[in-house]
Design a protein around this motif. Structure first.
Motif, PDB file in Angstrom:
ATOM      1  N   ASP A  40      59.903  56.187  21.124  1.00  0.00           N
ATOM      2  CA  ASP A  40      61.041  56.654  21.915  1.00  0.00           C
ATOM      3  C   ASP A  40      62.354  56.122  21.336  1.00  0.00           C
ATOM      4  O   ASP A  40      63.341  56.854  21.218  1.00  0.00           O
ATOM      5  N   ARG A  41      62.352  54.855  20.955  1.00  0.00           N
ATOM      6  CA  ARG A  41      63.568  54.265  20.374  1.00  0.00           C
ATOM      7  C   ARG A  41      63.879  54.911  19.020  1.00  0.00           C
ATOM      8  O   ARG A  41      65.044  55.176  18.704  1.00  0.00           O
ATOM      9  N   MET A  42      62.840  55.150  18.249  1.00  0.00           N
ATOM     10  CA  MET A  42      63.026  55.803  16.944  1.00  0.00           C
ATOM     11  C   MET A  42      63.681  57.175  17.128  1.00  0.00           C
ATOM     12  O   MET A  42      64.614  57.545  16.397  1.00  0.00           O
ATOM     13  N   ARG A  43      63.204  57.935  18.114  1.00  0.00           N
ATOM     14  CA  ARG A  43      63.752  59.278  18.353  1.00  0.00           C
ATOM     15  C   ARG A  43      65.221  59.189  18.773  1.00  0.00           C
ATOM     16  O   ARG A  43      66.066  59.970  18.303  1.00  0.00           O
ATOM     17  N   GLN A  44      65.534  58.250  19.664  1.00  0.00           N
ATOM     18  CA  GLN A  44      66.916  58.100  20.131  1.00  0.00           C
ATOM     19  C   GLN A  44      67.859  57.767  18.972  1.00  0.00           C
ATOM     20  O   GLN A  44      68.954  58.326  18.860  1.00  0.00           O
ATOM     21  N   LYS A  75      54.715  63.077  15.959  1.00  0.00           N
ATOM     22  CA  LYS A  75      53.672  62.270  16.609  1.00  0.00           C
ATOM     23  C   LYS A  75      54.109  60.822  16.785  1.00  0.00           C
ATOM     24  O   LYS A  75      53.784  60.180  17.789  1.00  0.00           O
ATOM     25  N   TYR A  76      54.841  60.294  15.795  1.00  0.00           N
ATOM     26  CA  TYR A  76      55.366  58.933  15.951  1.00  0.00           C
ATOM     27  C   TYR A  76      56.258  58.848  17.191  1.00  0.00           C
ATOM     28  O   TYR A  76      56.196  57.891  17.957  1.00  0.00           O
ATOM     29  N   GLU A  77      57.089  59.881  17.364  1.00  0.00           N
ATOM     30  CA  GLU A  77      58.091  59.829  18.420  1.00  0.00           C
ATOM     31  C   GLU A  77      57.539  60.174  19.802  1.00  0.00           C
ATOM     32  O   GLU A  77      57.905  59.563  20.794  1.00  0.00           O
ATOM     33  N   VAL A  78      56.678  61.172  19.855  1.00  0.00           N
ATOM     34  CA  VAL A  78      56.234  61.699  21.150  1.00  0.00           C
ATOM     35  C   VAL A  78      54.903  61.112  21.593  1.00  0.00           C
ATOM     36  O   VAL A  78      54.704  60.817  22.781  1.00  0.00           O
ATOM     37  N   GLU A  79      53.995  60.906  20.647  1.00  0.00           N
ATOM     38  CA  GLU A  79      52.646  60.466  21.006  1.00  0.00           C
ATOM     39  C   GLU A  79      52.394  58.993  20.715  1.00  0.00           C
ATOM     40  O   GLU A  79      51.289  58.489  20.909  1.00  0.00           O
ATOM     41  N   ASP A  80      53.452  58.280  20.256  1.00  0.00           N
ATOM     42  CA  ASP A  80      53.309  56.858  19.916  1.00  0.00           C
ATOM     43  C   ASP A  80      52.159  56.633  18.936  1.00  0.00           C
ATOM     44  O   ASP A  80      51.375  55.687  19.089  1.00  0.00           O
ATOM     45  N   MET A  81      52.025  57.534  17.964  1.00  0.00           N
ATOM     46  CA  MET A  81      50.967  57.381  16.955  1.00  0.00           C
ATOM     47  C   MET A  81      51.277  56.181  16.065  1.00  0.00           C
ATOM     48  O   MET A  81      52.412  55.999  15.626  1.00  0.00           O
ATOM     49  N   ASP A  82      50.263  55.357  15.829  1.00  0.00           N
ATOM     50  CA  ASP A  82      50.449  54.183  14.988  1.00  0.00           C
ATOM     51  C   ASP A  82      50.479  54.591  13.517  1.00  0.00           C
ATOM     52  O   ASP A  82      50.028  55.678  13.151  1.00  0.00           O
ATOM     53  N   THR A  83      50.988  53.691  12.686  1.00  0.00           N
ATOM     54  CA  THR A  83      51.155  54.023  11.280  1.00  0.00           C
ATOM     55  C   THR A  83      50.829  52.825  10.403  1.00  0.00           C
ATOM     56  O   THR A  83      50.548  51.728  10.897  1.00  0.00           O
TER      57      THR A  83
END
Length: 309
Positions: free
Chosen positions: A131-135, A160-168
Motif C-alpha cells: 500500500d505504501r509502495m503504491r502511494q 500484485k506487490y501493491e494490491v495482493e501484498d505478494m512477497d518478493t
C-alpha cells in the motif's frame, strides 16, 4: 556445531539478559518443548535443536497446541538445516513454528531488531508494504509500466506487490527501495504466529474424565511434562496424573517451575494415597478427593487449601 546442551545454555543466557524469567529446563521424556520464558506479557515456548530438521510434525503440533492454550509464542532455536547454517536476520519455519538462529533470537530480544527476511521453498524472501509502495509511486507519477521496466518484471507483478501484498526476493526489494529512496521492507515478527486448527479428541484417561464431569475443559497432552491443560474461565491448571513415586515428585517440581512462568496453577492428581499436600507450587490431590468434588469452584478451593498448608 554446538551440541544441544551448549546451545540451550546460550539461549537461557540470552533470555536472562533480555529480562525474561525462565522455567527449569524440561528434562523429563518425552518432551515437546525445552523451556518456557516470560517477560511481562510476552510468553515463549522454546524448542532447541542443533539441527532444526530434527523436529517432527507431531511434536511441532503439540508445541503449537500448548502455545495456543497458554497464550504463548512457539519458537524453535537452532543452528543448521541440512548442511547449511541458519542465516542471521532470517526467520525459517518448521511445521508452522517460527525458527531462528541464536544470533537472530538475540537481535530480536536484546536489540528489538526483528528479521527482515524469511526462508521458504526456493530461497529467501521479504515482505513489501504494498500500500505504501503504491502511494509513493502514484505521488511521484511513476506508471506501472515504467516501474516494471526498471525492475525487469511484468506490470502484473508490480500490481500484485501493491494490491495482493505478494512477497518478493531480497534483490527486487532492495532495488525497489533504491528506486524510491524509501523503506518498503516490512519486518517479520516471529512472535506473532497463526493459531493452530485443532480437532478435539476424546479424553480417555479415567482421572482426567473426572475433571470433565466437574465442568472443566480438558486438553490432553502427549509429550509435555504434564498430562493435560485443565481450564474453566480464568482458571488454568497444568495437570499431572499418576501413582505417587519419585518420578511424580520430579514431575511436580518441573510443573511448579512451568506454572510460575506460565502464570497458571499446577496440580498432580495421585491415583492412590500420598501424605504430601504440596510439592513446591504443585498441589497434590488424591483421586478419592477428586471424586467428592462436584463443581470447579470446589476444586479451586481444594487447591488453595493444599497450598496453604
Amino acid at each position: 556445531m554446538m551440541d544441544k546442551e551448549l546451545l540451550a545454555a546460550h539461549v537461557e543466557e540470552v533470555l536472562r539478559e533480555a529480562g525474561f524469567s525462565t522455567s527449569d529446563r524440561c528434562y523429563l521424556r518425552p518432551r515437546s518443548f525445552d523451556l518456557a520464558a516470560r517477560r511481562d506479557d510476552q510468553f515463549l515456548f522454546l524448542k532447541i535443536l542443533s539441527n532444526i530438521d530434527g523436529l517432527n510434525e507431531r511434536t511441532a503440533l503439540e508445541i503449537r497446541r500448548l502455545a495456543k492454550h497458554l497464550l504463548a509464542s512457539p519458537i524453535l532455536v537452532g543452528e543448521k538445516t541440512r548442511d547449511q547454517y541458519l542465516e542471521r536476520g532470517a526467520v525459517y519455519f518448521r511445521y508452522g513454528i517460527p525458527t531462528l538462529s541464536l544470533f537472530t533470537l538475540a537481535d530480536c530480544l536484546l536489540e528489538g531488531a526483528l528479521p527482515l527476511v524469511y526462508a521458504a521453498h526456493g530461497g529467501l524472501y521479504v515482505r513489501i508494504d504494498g500500500d505504501r509502495m503504491r502511494q509513493i509511486r502514484l505521488a511521484r507519477g511513476i506508471s506501472l509500466g515504467a516501474l516494471a521496466t526498471e525492475l525487469g518484471v511484468s506490470r502484473r507483478t508490480i500490481s500484485k506487490y501493491e494490491v495482493e501484498d505478494m512477497d518478493t526476493s531480497v534483490d527486487v526489494a532492495l532495488k525497489l527501495e533504491e528506486i524510491f529512496n524509501e523503506e518498503l521492507i516490512e519486518p517479520v515478527d516471529p512472535f506473532q504466529t497463526e493459531a493452530v486448527a485443532e480437532v478435539k479428541g476424546p479424553v480417555t484417561d479415567n482421572i482426567l474424565r473426572l475433571l470433565l464431569e466437574i465442568g472443566f475443559e480438558v486438553v490432553p497432552t502427549a509429550q509435555a511434562p504434564f498430562n493435560a491443560i485443565t481450564r474453566e474461565g480464568k482458571l488454568v491448571v497444568l495437570t499431572g496424573v499418576g501413582k505417587f513415586s519419585q518420578s511424580i515428585i520430579k514431575k511436580a517440581r518441573l510443573m511448579s517451575s512451568l506454572s510460575s512462568v506460565a502464570r497458571t496453577k499446577s496440580v498432580v492428581i495421585v491415583d492412590g494415597e500420598t501424605k504430601l499436600e504440596c510439592i513446591e507450587e504443585t498441589a497434590l490431590i488424591e483421586k478419592r478427593e477428586l471424586e467428592d468434588i462436584d463443581e470447579t469452584r470446589d476444586f479451586e478451593d481444594l487447591v488453595a487449601e493444599k497450598k496453604s498448608k
